[in-house]
Design an enzyme around this catalytic site. Structure first.
Site, PDB file in Angstrom:
ATOM      1  N   GLU A  79       5.298  -2.474  13.087  1.00  0.00           N
ATOM      2  CA  GLU A  79       4.048  -2.303  12.343  1.00  0.00           C
ATOM      3  C   GLU A  79       2.845  -2.102  13.257  1.00  0.00           C
ATOM      4  OE1 GLU A  79       4.004  -1.412   9.552  1.00  0.00           O
ATOM      5  OE2 GLU A  79       5.861  -2.108   8.667  1.00  0.00           O
ATOM      6  N   HIS A 133       6.362   6.016  11.094  1.00  0.00           N
ATOM      7  CA  HIS A 133       7.592   5.219  10.977  1.00  0.00           C
ATOM      8  C   HIS A 133       8.850   6.091  10.870  1.00  0.00           C
ATOM      9  CE1 HIS A 133       6.081   1.142  10.583  1.00  0.00           C
ATOM     10  NE2 HIS A 133       5.406   1.374   9.484  1.00  0.00           N
ATOM     11  N   GLY A 174       0.842  -1.198   0.000  1.00  0.00           N
ATOM     12  CA  GLY A 174       0.000   0.000   0.000  1.00  0.00           C
ATOM     13  C   GLY A 174       0.868   1.234   0.000  1.00  0.00           C
ATOM     14  N   ALA A 175       1.943   1.142   0.759  1.00  0.00           N
ATOM     15  CA  ALA A 175       2.869   2.253   0.885  1.00  0.00           C
ATOM     16  C   ALA A 175       4.121   1.721   1.567  1.00  0.00           C
ATOM     17  CB  ALA A 175       2.265   3.369   1.724  1.00  0.00           C
ATOM     18  N   MET A 176       5.225   2.455   1.429  1.00  0.00           N
ATOM     19  CA  MET A 176       6.472   2.004   2.060  1.00  0.00           C
ATOM     20  C   MET A 176       7.196   3.206   2.626  1.00  0.00           C
ATOM     21  SD  MET A 176       8.599  -0.331   2.881  1.00  0.00           S
ATOM     22  CE  MET A 176      10.051   0.129   3.818  1.00  0.00           C
ATOM     23  N   HIS A 209       0.250   6.665   8.985  1.00  0.00           N
ATOM     24  CA  HIS A 209       0.969   5.430   9.283  1.00  0.00           C
ATOM     25  C   HIS A 209       2.438   5.538   8.860  1.00  0.00           C
ATOM     26  CE1 HIS A 209       1.227   0.922   9.575  1.00  0.00           C
ATOM     27  NE2 HIS A 209       2.217   1.153   8.726  1.00  0.00           N
ATOM     28  N   GLU A 210       2.652   5.943   7.628  1.00  0.00           N
ATOM     29  CA  GLU A 210       4.028   5.984   7.110  1.00  0.00           C
ATOM     30  C   GLU A 210       4.869   7.025   7.844  1.00  0.00           C
ATOM     31  OE1 GLU A 210       4.738   3.521   5.390  1.00  0.00           O
ATOM     32  OE2 GLU A 210       2.663   2.977   4.981  1.00  0.00           O
ATOM     33  N   ASN A 262      10.084   4.387   3.215  1.00  0.00           N
ATOM     34  CA  ASN A 262      11.479   4.763   2.959  1.00  0.00           C
ATOM     35  C   ASN A 262      11.760   6.107   3.618  1.00  0.00           C
ATOM     36  OD1 ASN A 262      11.542   2.582   0.953  1.00  0.00           O
ATOM     37  ND2 ASN A 262      10.198   3.958  -0.163  1.00  0.00           N
TER      38      ASN A 262
END
Ligand code: NAG
Ligand code: NAG
Ligand code: NAG
Ligand code: NAG
Ligand code: ZN
Length: 965
Positions: free
Chosen positions: A408, A389, A349-351, A385-386, A353
């Site tokens: 997560e 992180h 869905g998304a990462m 969410h991303e 980085n």
């Protein structure tokens, strides 16, 4: 990584039940939440069997003889920094191959004497220097040993150098390597994504490193604890733009090998893990803002999307969300810029980085004209969410993948806090109940579940690492961390968190490090008391699988706990050192008055305060702040039910939903009767709120799945029609006869439910309304009169009640739309038709990448299987072509395991069970890869369904028949 929703969450439901025909996709919810993950199985030929070994403890102990036969790096060398240069070619070479070339110099330190250098390298062709695959030199006047021999180990993805003498402990060396790799369209490592704009094919080079694909881009020490500083240079075609984790510091024109190019260099990164690297070359454009103290925030996408202002919303919320986390974590954003980019082809869905977050287009772009409220919420929560992180996960990183759940689960919890800050009127914090807790409860109530935490030795090869990206890690992780924050209180939780982040910045940890810092925060806060240490309390929730059902007998005040299993006859063969008991923090209220939190620390206990009589009632686990279910004596149940019937607003929305959800699940587990559970829905004719309705619909969805091929369905339909009618009328009124949408965020979702269900249950006027809208659109194809919120529901029913003309119109629109969310809605809706040949043709399309993108193939097959007419067709389809589907799609698709669970959702007969078992046997030689566990679970669930239907069918029929009168 971020979440994957195949359909936007709120759209799902309407669709679901709506299918009248039981296109019941509600189920899609379960798919919907299959959060991201890059992919599954390991390399071809490399033991499909391995990929299933995950949560089966303990991993077969085979001790490899040579260090390069193990999957883990030896601990003798530690990287310090890398210089990496990459040059992706966006046009094929003479052999028709897209490639990239590059070179890298890694500076590493020897910390244990060794005459071996082992570094990851996968699918790269390395240049030969005088017979060796690398050049080694010493730094600071150190003389490097000469290389005796060098070779690649395909299985463990290593480059190995055997040296003639040993490296000196404490000395620093440089390893220089030149390489060439394929820029394949495999969504792994440095890869190629293609899309068409204005009839022109465009190529983008982009990357996905998590979990083990950095090594497919350049040789590196590819483990999360091997942090280093990366200085990146990208050579690219003039007219394109290159992006990476750091800010670009120079972009110069040059000529290399006779080719005019641009050379972009980036500032060195902070110390970071390889799985967070990103490299992108595209002709995308961006919008930017500097609203946060000169922090450069940019949103990148296709030019057309940016021109259409589809990136504006993401840009609007990014600044506030980053500010929220800076305050929550008490730590400034660690980097000098924040880029976020929407990619046309992206597996997860998304990462996250670091500094360059990648998204599917539907997770970042929002078009005010065509996107729904659900699409918008998805953008907000995935960004939240991303960005969570950026600190938790990126600044401080878990040492190894066995602790992935903490990374997560944490982001999946705090995303609600970040999203709530950005959109305070949306009640985001309530929604975690629907989207994470219920999902975790469902999976974790099975005997085949597994603990959150596993030992480092149990996770070695890439397939095992991939298996860590599952519902338990994301959703249960979120649920138990929320519970922890609730019982510590949010200020104490945040203080411990901040101390953890500041202590371990740019470094690695194990999950117990977080417990230590939270414990310290507890000890430093007067007035906070917990009955055991954070370690001891949390061990019960992370080291054993499952969760308890707490039973309160209000006649005696006795209170007890028991491992909750959805199928009471299932056998738990996984022992627990805690004997399946938990330390349970219970927030509760008595007759509307909040009481002091109570801790259940043993199997059984008594709390005289919980003894009540007369009109008094007890409600435990208020706001579902704990990860457990609650049961009561029948008298208290009936007092709660009569409260719902007379004055349901006396309870919060979440608690209304909880009573329903607990009751249905307890009934499934045969702890209370099915009729008691059904009775919780009687008050619904008065309910206007979304969360309770959603809760009911998800639970009734099971009844629909089990019975929509039987006579029970008629009675169920009649009952639900009676219950939904007032809600349908309510929305007709507040929307002035459907001419506008309700103003409340969740009211908008509930309007979708109301219309979807009213239509499928046959409420008068509903189908005509919907068909009218769709017809109108067909007559003026360039002007869509349907509100974006209602599109999924309307498209689906119009296609379900229509014929070829409606279907073909949707297909034409699907092929022509440039808006990703519109494309996914149409793709789901086309599965709603009840015409078998249309469904079969659609199934064929899924295996033709020119018609349905590869990334969407398996979810499309699932949509078709949700349709009661499509189910047998889809099942035949995948059985007939399993080996092809597995070869083609098993590897690039993270939704692969949900393919099996999606297709088998309705299975409830002995015949279907036999078919499933036969399918397993017939394809053992092909394998099931990441779907292996799902197949086992499907067999277990089918067995339980058969039993449930046998035991309940008669009484359910009777109950619905009487209740619908
Ligand atoms: C990495 O690049 C920098 C800047 O070009 C250079 O000064 C340095 O020597 C390089 N390091 C290695 C190990 O090649
Ligand atoms: C790597 O080498 C193999 C064998 O020579 C060749 O078939 C392959 O095309 C090469 N790959 C790239 C990306 O150059
Ligand atoms: C972004 O914010 C601006 C300024 O507040 C506002 O005018 C605009 O409507 C917002 N855009 C979106 C898509 O929310
Ligand atoms: C925030 O961080 C600062 C500096 O690290 C520290 O002094 C302060 O106590 C922290 N505040 C909280 C609420 O944790
Ligand atoms: Zn994540």
């Amino acid at each position: 990584m971020g979440k994957v929703y195949y359909i936007s969450k709120n759209v799902g439901l309407g669709l679901l039940v709506l299918g009248v025909s039981a296109l019941a996709t509600i189920i899609a919810l379960s798919i919907a939440y299959d959060k991201e993950k890059a992919k599954n199985q390991g390399r071809p030929g490399d033991g499909a069997a391995d990929s299933t070994s995950m949560p089966t403890p303990p991993a077969t102990l085979f001790t490899p003889k040579e260090p390069w036969d193990r999957y883990r790096l030896p601990d003798s060398l530690v990287p310090v920094s890398y210089n990496v240069t990459l040059w992706p070619r966006l046009e094929p070479n003479a052999d028709g191959l897209y490639i990239f070339t590059g070179h890298s110099a890694v500076v590493f330190k020897c910390v244990k004497e060794t005459d071996l250098i082992i570094i990851h390298s996968n699918k790269l062709n390395l240049t030969n220097f005088h017979g060796h695959l690398a050049k080694l030199s010493g730094l600071d006047e150190v003389t490097a040993p000469t290389i005796q021999k060098s070779w690649l180990v395909v299985k463990t993805e290593f480059l190995v150098l055997q040296l003639r003498s040993r490296l000196a402990v404490g000395a620093t060396y440089v390893l220089y390597i030149e390489f060439q790799g394929e820029l394949a369209d495999d969504l792994e490592g440095f890869y190629r994504s293609e899309y068409t704009e204005d009839g022109v094919k465009k190529v983008v080079a982009t990357s996905q490193m998590q979990a083990t694909y950095a090594r497919k881009t350049f040789p590196c020490f590819d483990e999360p604890a091997m942090k280093a500083v990366f200085s990146v240079t990208i050579i690219h075609k003039r007219g394109t733009v290159a992006l990476s984790n750091g800010r670009e510091i120079d972009a110069a024109d040059g000529v290399i090998d006779g080719m005019p190019v641009k050379v972009t260099t980036f500032e060195p990164t902070e110390r970071m893990s390889t799985y967070l690297l990103a490299f992108i070359v595209s002709d995308f454009v961006s919008i930017q803002s500097n609203q946060n103290n000169n922090l450069l925030i940019r949103i990148w996408a296709r030019k057309k999307a940016i021109d259409d202002r589809q990136g504006d919303y993401a840009l609007n919320v990014t600044g506030p969300i980053l500010q929220f986390y800076e305050r929550y974590y008490n730590a400034t954003y660690p980097l000098s810029k924040s880029d976020q980019i929407a990619l046309p082809d992206f597996n997860a869905g998304a990462m996250e980085n670091w500094g360059l977050v990648t998204y599917r287009e539907t997770a970042l772009l929002y078009d005010p004209i065509v996107s729904s409220t659900g699409n918008k919420e998805r953008v907000t929560t995935v960004i939240a969410h991303e960005l969570a992180h950026m600190w938790f996960g990126n600044l401080v990183t878990l040492r190894w993948w066995n602790d992935l759940w903490l990374n997560e689960g944490f982001a999946s919890y705090v995303e609600y806090l970040g999203a709530d800050y950005a959109e305070p009127t949306w009640d985001m914090k309530d929604q975690i109940i629907l989207y994470d807790m219920y999902k975790a409860f469902a999976v974790d109530a099975l005997a085949s579940s597994h603990p959150l935490s596993c030992r480092e030795e149990e996770v070695n090869d890439p397939a095992q690492i991939s298996e860590m990206f599952n519902t338990i890690s994301y959703n249960k992780g979120a649920a138990v961390l929320r519970m922890l924050s609730e019982f510590l209180t949010e200020p104490v939780f945040a203080r411990g968190l901040s101390s953890y982040l500041n202590t371990f910045a740019f470094d690695n940890t194990e999950y117990t490090d977080l417990w230590d810092h939270l414990q310290k925060a507890v000890e430093n806060t007067p007035g906070i008391h917990i009955p055991h240490t954070v370690h001891d309390i949390m061990n019960r929730w992370t080291l054993q699988m499952g969760f308890p059902v707490v039973t309160i007998d209000t006649r005696t005040g006795s209170i007890s706990q028991k491992h909750f299993l959805l199928d009471p006859d299932s056998v738990v063969d996984r022992p627990s050192q805690f004997n399946y008991t938990w330390f349970v923090p219970i927030k509760w209220m008595k007759t509307g008055v909040e009481q002091q939190q109570y801790w259940l620390l043993q199997k059984t206990d008594t709390n005289s305060l919980m003894r009540v009589s007369g009109q008094d009632w007890v409600l435990a686990n208020t706001n579902v702040s704990g990860y457990f279910r609650v049961n009561y004596d029948l008298e208290n149940w009936s007092r709660l039910l009569s409260l719902l019937n007379t004055n349901h607003k006396a309870l919060s929305v979440i608690n209304r939903a909880q009573i329903i959800d607990d009751a249905f699940n307890l009934a499934r587990a045969k702890i209370i009767s099915t009729t008691l559970a059904l009775t919780t829905t009687k008050y619904l004719s008065k309910e206007k709120d979304y969360i309770p309705w959603e809760s009911v619909l998800r639970n009734l969805n099971y009844y629909i799945l089990m019975f929509d091929r039987t006579e029970v369905y008629g009675a169920l339909q009649a009952y639900l029609k009676k219950q939904i009618q007032p809600l349908f009328e309510h929305f007709r009124t507040i929307t002035a006869n459907w001419t506008r949408v309700p103003s409340g965020h969740t009211d908008q979702y509930n309007q979708i439910n109301a219309i979807g269900i009213a239509c499928s249950m046959g409420v008068r006027g509903c189908r005509e309304l919907i068909r009218g809208w769709y017809r109108q659109w067909m007559e003026t194809p360039n002007h869509n009169p349907i509100h974006p919120n209602l599109k999924s529901t309307v498209y689906c029913s119009a296609i379900a009640f229509g014929g070829t003309e409606e279907w073909d119109f949707a297909w034409m629109k699907f092929k022509n739309t440039t808006v990703a969310s519109e494309a996914s809605r149409l793709r789901a809706a086309m599965a709603c038709t009840k015409t078998p040949w249309l469904l079969n043709r659609y199934l064929e399309y899924t295996l033709d990448p020119t018609k349905i993108r590869k990334q969407d193939a398996t979810s499309t097959i699932q949509y078709i299987a949700q349709n009661v007419v499509g189910l047998p067709l889809a099942w035949n389809f995948i059985r007939a072509r399993w080996s092809y589907i597995f070869q083609q799609y098993g590897k690039g698709s993270f939704s692969f395991s949900s393919l099996i669970s999606g297709i088998t959702k309705r299975f409830s007969t002995e015949f279907e069970l036999q078919e499933l078992k036969k399918f397993k046997e017939d394809n053992l030689h092909v394998g099931f890869g990441s779907a292996t566990l799902a197949l086992e679970q499907a067999i277990e669930k089918t067995t339980a369904n058969i039993k449930w239907v046998t035991e309940n069918k008669a009484q359910v029929l009777k109950w619905f028949t009487e209740a619908s009168k």
